[in-house]
Design a protein around this motif. Sequence first.
Motif, PDB file in Angstrom:
ATOM      1  N   VAL A 173     -45.199  -0.329  18.389  1.00  0.00           N
ATOM      2  CA  VAL A 173     -43.934  -0.520  18.492  1.00  0.00           C
ATOM      3  C   VAL A 173     -43.011   0.222  17.391  1.00  0.00           C
ATOM      4  O   VAL A 173     -41.897   0.533  17.481  1.00  0.00           O
ATOM      5  CB  VAL A 173     -43.657  -2.136  18.444  1.00  0.00           C
ATOM      6  N   LEU A 174     -43.645   0.506  16.322  1.00  0.00           N
ATOM      7  CA  LEU A 174     -42.972   1.171  15.157  1.00  0.00           C
ATOM      8  C   LEU A 174     -43.972   2.335  14.672  1.00  0.00           C
ATOM      9  O   LEU A 174     -45.225   2.298  14.671  1.00  0.00           O
ATOM     10  CB  LEU A 174     -42.995   0.391  13.915  1.00  0.00           C
ATOM     11  N   THR A 175     -43.524   3.637  14.526  1.00  0.00           N
ATOM     12  CA  THR A 175     -44.360   4.612  14.460  1.00  0.00           C
ATOM     13  C   THR A 175     -43.471   5.437  13.073  1.00  0.00           C
ATOM     14  O   THR A 175     -42.469   5.773  13.013  1.00  0.00           O
ATOM     15  CB  THR A 175     -44.156   5.774  15.550  1.00  0.00           C
ATOM     16  N   GLY A 176     -44.368   5.482  11.895  1.00  0.00           N
ATOM     17  CA  GLY A 176     -44.031   6.252  10.946  1.00  0.00           C
ATOM     18  C   GLY A 176     -42.760   5.939  10.225  1.00  0.00           C
ATOM     19  O   GLY A 176     -41.924   6.801  10.000  1.00  0.00           O
ATOM     20  N   ILE A 177     -42.712   4.710   9.983  1.00  0.00           N
ATOM     21  CA  ILE A 177     -41.101   4.238   9.412  1.00  0.00           C
ATOM     22  C   ILE A 177     -40.953   4.680   8.195  1.00  0.00           C
ATOM     23  O   ILE A 177     -41.767   4.150   7.534  1.00  0.00           O
ATOM     24  CB  ILE A 177     -41.040   2.806   9.874  1.00  0.00           C
TER      25      ILE A 177
ATOM     26  N   GLU B 255     -43.184 -10.400  10.965  1.00  0.00           N
ATOM     27  CA  GLU B 255     -43.953  -9.646  11.635  1.00  0.00           C
ATOM     28  C   GLU B 255     -44.834  -9.044  10.345  1.00  0.00           C
ATOM     29  O   GLU B 255     -44.111  -8.667   9.683  1.00  0.00           O
ATOM     30  CB  GLU B 255     -43.318  -8.599  12.583  1.00  0.00           C
ATOM     31  N   GLU B 256     -46.114  -8.758  10.994  1.00  0.00           N
ATOM     32  CA  GLU B 256     -47.165  -7.913   9.970  1.00  0.00           C
ATOM     33  C   GLU B 256     -47.014  -6.435  10.648  1.00  0.00           C
ATOM     34  O   GLU B 256     -47.079  -6.111  11.484  1.00  0.00           O
ATOM     35  CB  GLU B 256     -48.347  -8.614   9.893  1.00  0.00           C
ATOM     36  N   THR B 257     -46.940  -5.560   9.275  1.00  0.00           N
ATOM     37  CA  THR B 257     -47.280  -4.349   9.846  1.00  0.00           C
ATOM     38  C   THR B 257     -48.742  -3.871   9.686  1.00  0.00           C
ATOM     39  O   THR B 257     -49.402  -4.549   9.382  1.00  0.00           O
ATOM     40  CB  THR B 257     -46.523  -3.443   8.454  1.00  0.00           C
ATOM     41  N   SER B 258     -48.975  -2.978  10.717  1.00  0.00           N
ATOM     42  CA  SER B 258     -50.196  -2.237  10.676  1.00  0.00           C
ATOM     43  C   SER B 258     -50.865  -1.544   9.886  1.00  0.00           C
ATOM     44  O   SER B 258     -52.035  -1.561   9.594  1.00  0.00           O
ATOM     45  CB  SER B 258     -50.317  -1.853  12.561  1.00  0.00           C
ATOM     46  N   SER B 259     -49.821  -0.508   9.268  1.00  0.00           N
ATOM     47  CA  SER B 259     -50.436   0.327   8.486  1.00  0.00           C
ATOM     48  C   SER B 259     -49.280   1.101   7.694  1.00  0.00           C
ATOM     49  O   SER B 259     -48.116   0.686   8.091  1.00  0.00           O
ATOM     50  CB  SER B 259     -51.127   1.656   8.742  1.00  0.00           C
ATOM     51  N   GLY B 260     -49.263   1.603   6.549  1.00  0.00           N
ATOM     52  CA  GLY B 260     -48.255   2.103   5.872  1.00  0.00           C
ATOM     53  C   GLY B 260     -47.963   1.175   4.803  1.00  0.00           C
ATOM     54  O   GLY B 260     -48.673   0.099   4.625  1.00  0.00           O
TER      55      GLY B 260
ATOM     56  N   CYS C 287     -40.201  -7.448   9.915  1.00  0.00           N
ATOM     57  CA  CYS C 287     -41.277  -6.982   8.864  1.00  0.00           C
ATOM     58  C   CYS C 287     -40.879  -7.205   7.337  1.00  0.00           C
ATOM     59  O   CYS C 287     -41.747  -7.414   6.442  1.00  0.00           O
ATOM     60  CB  CYS C 287     -41.841  -5.594   9.162  1.00  0.00           C
ATOM     61  N   ILE C 288     -39.687  -7.013   6.958  1.00  0.00           N
ATOM     62  CA  ILE C 288     -38.974  -6.976   5.776  1.00  0.00           C
ATOM     63  C   ILE C 288     -39.348  -8.490   5.027  1.00  0.00           C
ATOM     64  O   ILE C 288     -39.822  -8.529   4.035  1.00  0.00           O
ATOM     65  CB  ILE C 288     -37.629  -6.799   5.754  1.00  0.00           C
TER      66      ILE C 288
ATOM     67  N   HIS D  25     -42.960   2.826   3.603  1.00  0.00           N
ATOM     68  CA  HIS D  25     -43.461   4.169   3.588  1.00  0.00           C
ATOM     69  C   HIS D  25     -44.503   4.429   4.644  1.00  0.00           C
ATOM     70  O   HIS D  25     -45.414   3.767   4.750  1.00  0.00           O
ATOM     71  CB  HIS D  25     -44.179   4.579   2.267  1.00  0.00           C
ATOM     72  N   GLU D  26     -44.317   5.295   5.655  1.00  0.00           N
ATOM     73  CA  GLU D  26     -45.286   5.704   6.712  1.00  0.00           C
ATOM     74  C   GLU D  26     -45.643   4.034   7.311  1.00  0.00           C
ATOM     75  O   GLU D  26     -46.760   3.969   7.504  1.00  0.00           O
ATOM     76  CB  GLU D  26     -46.350   6.267   6.513  1.00  0.00           C
ATOM     77  N   VAL D  27     -44.476   3.318   7.668  1.00  0.00           N
ATOM     78  CA  VAL D  27     -45.181   2.188   8.338  1.00  0.00           C
ATOM     79  C   VAL D  27     -45.295   2.206   9.897  1.00  0.00           C
ATOM     80  O   VAL D  27     -44.469   2.736  10.585  1.00  0.00           O
ATOM     81  CB  VAL D  27     -44.066   0.826   8.094  1.00  0.00           C
ATOM     82  N   ASP D  28     -46.342   1.845  10.272  1.00  0.00           N
ATOM     83  CA  ASP D  28     -46.822   1.532  11.670  1.00  0.00           C
ATOM     84  C   ASP D  28     -46.910   0.257  12.153  1.00  0.00           C
ATOM     85  O   ASP D  28     -47.468  -0.595  11.410  1.00  0.00           O
ATOM     86  CB  ASP D  28     -47.976   2.662  12.108  1.00  0.00           C
ATOM     87  N   LYS D  29     -46.618  -0.213  13.421  1.00  0.00           N
ATOM     88  CA  LYS D  29     -46.930  -1.584  13.877  1.00  0.00           C
ATOM     89  C   LYS D  29     -47.307  -1.423  15.306  1.00  0.00           C
ATOM     90  O   LYS D  29     -46.703  -0.883  16.267  1.00  0.00           O
ATOM     91  CB  LYS D  29     -45.841  -2.482  13.570  1.00  0.00           C
ATOM     92  N   PHE D  30     -48.451  -2.238  15.506  1.00  0.00           N
ATOM     93  CA  PHE D  30     -48.829  -2.149  17.024  1.00  0.00           C
ATOM     94  C   PHE D  30     -48.606  -3.642  17.457  1.00  0.00           C
ATOM     95  O   PHE D  30     -48.892  -4.676  16.826  1.00  0.00           O
ATOM     96  CB  PHE D  30     -50.425  -1.914  17.086  1.00  0.00           C
ATOM     97  N   TYR D  31     -48.363  -3.933  18.628  1.00  0.00           N
ATOM     98  CA  TYR D  31     -48.648  -5.296  19.518  1.00  0.00           C
ATOM     99  C   TYR D  31     -49.660  -4.828  20.311  1.00  0.00           C
ATOM    100  O   TYR D  31     -49.509  -4.241  21.326  1.00  0.00           O
ATOM    101  CB  TYR D  31     -47.312  -5.675  19.970  1.00  0.00           C
TER     102      TYR D  31
END
Length: 240
Positions: free
Chosen positions: A16-20, A51-56, A46-47, A5-11
């Motif tokens: 690298v991931l936006t609003g998944i 890798e850790e998600t940044s938000s969501g 991430c599953i 739900h609304e997953v973002d991830k930054f390196y």
Amino acid sequence: MITFHEVDKFYGDFQVLTGINLHVESGEVVVVLGPSGSGKSTMLRCINRLEETSSGQLTVNGVRVDERKTDLNKLRRNIGMVFQHFNLYPHKKVIDNITLAPIKALGVSKAEAHQTAMHYLEKVGIADKAQSYPSQLSGGQQQRVAIARGLAMKPQIMLFDEPTSALDPEMVGEVLDVMKALALEGMTMVVVTHEMGFAREVADRVVFMDQGKIVEEAPPEQFFSNPQEERAKLFLSRLL
Ligand code: ADP
Ligand code: MG
């Protein structure tokens, strides 16, 4: 089974991931397509929190993966993962590659782990290779060992990240056949692949990613015959 739900991830500064947003039901097979660098591996990793998600929020089988207190060992026991490079232990026999985790992580007896390993080796069609070393096997056989190893943990989810990309063409089919059989048995699967035939035939849903976003999501027949988004059309046209 899996909900982003609304997953973002930054390196660092790079997003690298936006609003998944993605929902995978129990027993579903979702194939993830997209150009190189679009974030497919990152999303998959991430599953099981490689890798850790940044938000969501990311929930797997009722467990919040994005929360610090989550028991990672427990989470990962439920999720098998097969990579492009088989990641077998080269100095261990096939059978020992498969029994290692059930004995160490699940506390299963040696005898039971052996029996389970042989069951899955038979299933992937290489029980006769149990006493061989990985280097004595073809790429396709090694990848089938890797799948058997994942299954021996009796996971509820199997993740595949380009499992046939490192194989010689003549070995791709034998690995896809094993994956297809697994799908037919009702395994929940998320598969990153460039094998469009597999996606068409086996996927319940295709997810197309570009630049860290899910751009399109559709049943395969719809995605391949009538893609809606320009980037998906371009991607498919380049495959021909
Ligand atoms: P795909 O699997 O679709 O090819 P990836 O998820 O591997 O894409 O990578 C997505 C983007 O994130 C790429 O631009 C890649 O260079 C970048 N990336 C991947 N892993 C890292 C990392 N550990 N640190 C920084 N950037 C990374
Ligand atoms: Mg990748």
